[in-house]
Design a protein around this motif. Structure first.
Motif, PDB file in Angstrom:
ATOM      1  N   LEU A 193      67.430 -14.636 -15.500  1.00 48.90           N
ATOM      2  CA  LEU A 193      68.008 -13.298 -15.438  1.00 48.90           C
ATOM      3  C   LEU A 193      69.266 -13.240 -14.569  1.00 48.90           C
ATOM      4  O   LEU A 193      69.952 -12.228 -14.564  1.00 48.90           O
ATOM      5  CB  LEU A 193      66.987 -12.291 -14.902  1.00 48.90           C
ATOM      6  N   PHE A 202      59.965  -7.473 -27.018  1.00 50.90           N
ATOM      7  CA  PHE A 202      60.591  -7.912 -25.779  1.00 50.90           C
ATOM      8  C   PHE A 202      60.120  -9.317 -25.463  1.00 50.90           C
ATOM      9  O   PHE A 202      58.921  -9.604 -25.514  1.00 50.90           O
ATOM     10  CB  PHE A 202      60.219  -6.975 -24.620  1.00 50.90           C
ATOM     11  N   MET A 221      60.681 -12.035 -22.378  1.00 47.56           N
ATOM     12  CA  MET A 221      61.272 -12.267 -21.066  1.00 47.56           C
ATOM     13  C   MET A 221      62.015 -13.596 -21.074  1.00 47.56           C
ATOM     14  O   MET A 221      61.425 -14.638 -21.347  1.00 47.56           O
ATOM     15  CB  MET A 221      60.201 -12.283 -19.976  1.00 47.56           C
TER      16      MET A 221
END
Length: 156
Positions: free
Chosen positions: A31, A25, A27
Motif C-alpha cells: 500500500l 475487494f 487487498m
C-alpha cells in the motif's frame, strides 16, 4: 465459456451478456512505497530518455506515477504514446511542446499531454534541474495489449 487454471472465466464474443458488474475487494501486498527517489533511478528508462526517472512502485493496474527530472537546460527527444499523461511540476521552469504548441510551466503547474500527441520537454534553467510527477494510464492500456510508445528518429 471455458475456465483457466485459476477458474477465471475466459469470455468470448458470445458471452457479452455475462459481463455483469461484480466488484470484489482484494487487498494488495503493498500500500505504500516509501522514499521513492531513494530506491534509485529506473535504469533502462532513465538511460533511454537521458534524464532521471523514478517509478512509484505500487500494484496499480490502471494508472502509474513516476517522478521525472530534467537536467539543467535539457531538451528531450520528441516522442508519443497511446496513453494520456498529466504532469505536475514540482520544481523548475520550462516548457512542454505538444504537437508544435509550446506550453510554459513552472512549479505548481499541471500539464496535459493527450494520447498519441508528439511532445517533448525542456528545462529552461541552465543551472538547476526541473522535477515533475507524471501520472499516466499506461498500465491500463498495457493490460489491454494496446500501449504503444514511439520515439522520433528511433522508431520511424
Amino acid at each position: 465459456m471455458e475456465t483457466t487454471e485459476k477458474t477465471k472465466p475466459a469470455f468470448t464474443s458470445k458471452d457479452f451478456h455475462q459481463t455483469f458488474a461484480r466488484p470484489t475487494f482484494v487487498m494488495p501486498d503493498k500500500l505504500i512505497h516509501r522514499n521513492v527517489e531513494q530506491a534509485g533511478e529506473h535504469n533502462q528508462f532513465s538511460t533511454e530518455r537521458k534524464h532521471p526517472v523514478f517509478f512509484v512502485d505500487l500494484p496499480t493496474k490502471n494508472v502509474s506515477m513516476t517522478i521525472g527530472g530534467l537536467l539543467p537546460g535539457q531538451l528531450t527527444n520528441k516522442h508519443r504514446h497511446t496513453y494520456e499523461t498529466v504532469l505536475f511540476v514540482l520544481e523548475g521552469h520550462g516548457y512542454t511542446e505538444v504537437e508544435g504548441v509550446k506550453v510554459e510551466w513552472t512549479a505548481g503547474d499541471a500539464v496535459y499531454i493527450p494520447s498519441w500527441a508528439w511532445h517533448r520537454h525542456q528545462n529552461l534553467n541552465d543551472t538547476e534541474p526541473a522535477k515533475y510527477l507524471a501520472c499516466e494510464n499506461a498500465p491500463q492500456l498495457q493490460n489491454l495489449g494496446v500501449a504503444l510508445r514511439e520515439e522520433e528518429g528511433r522508431d520511424l
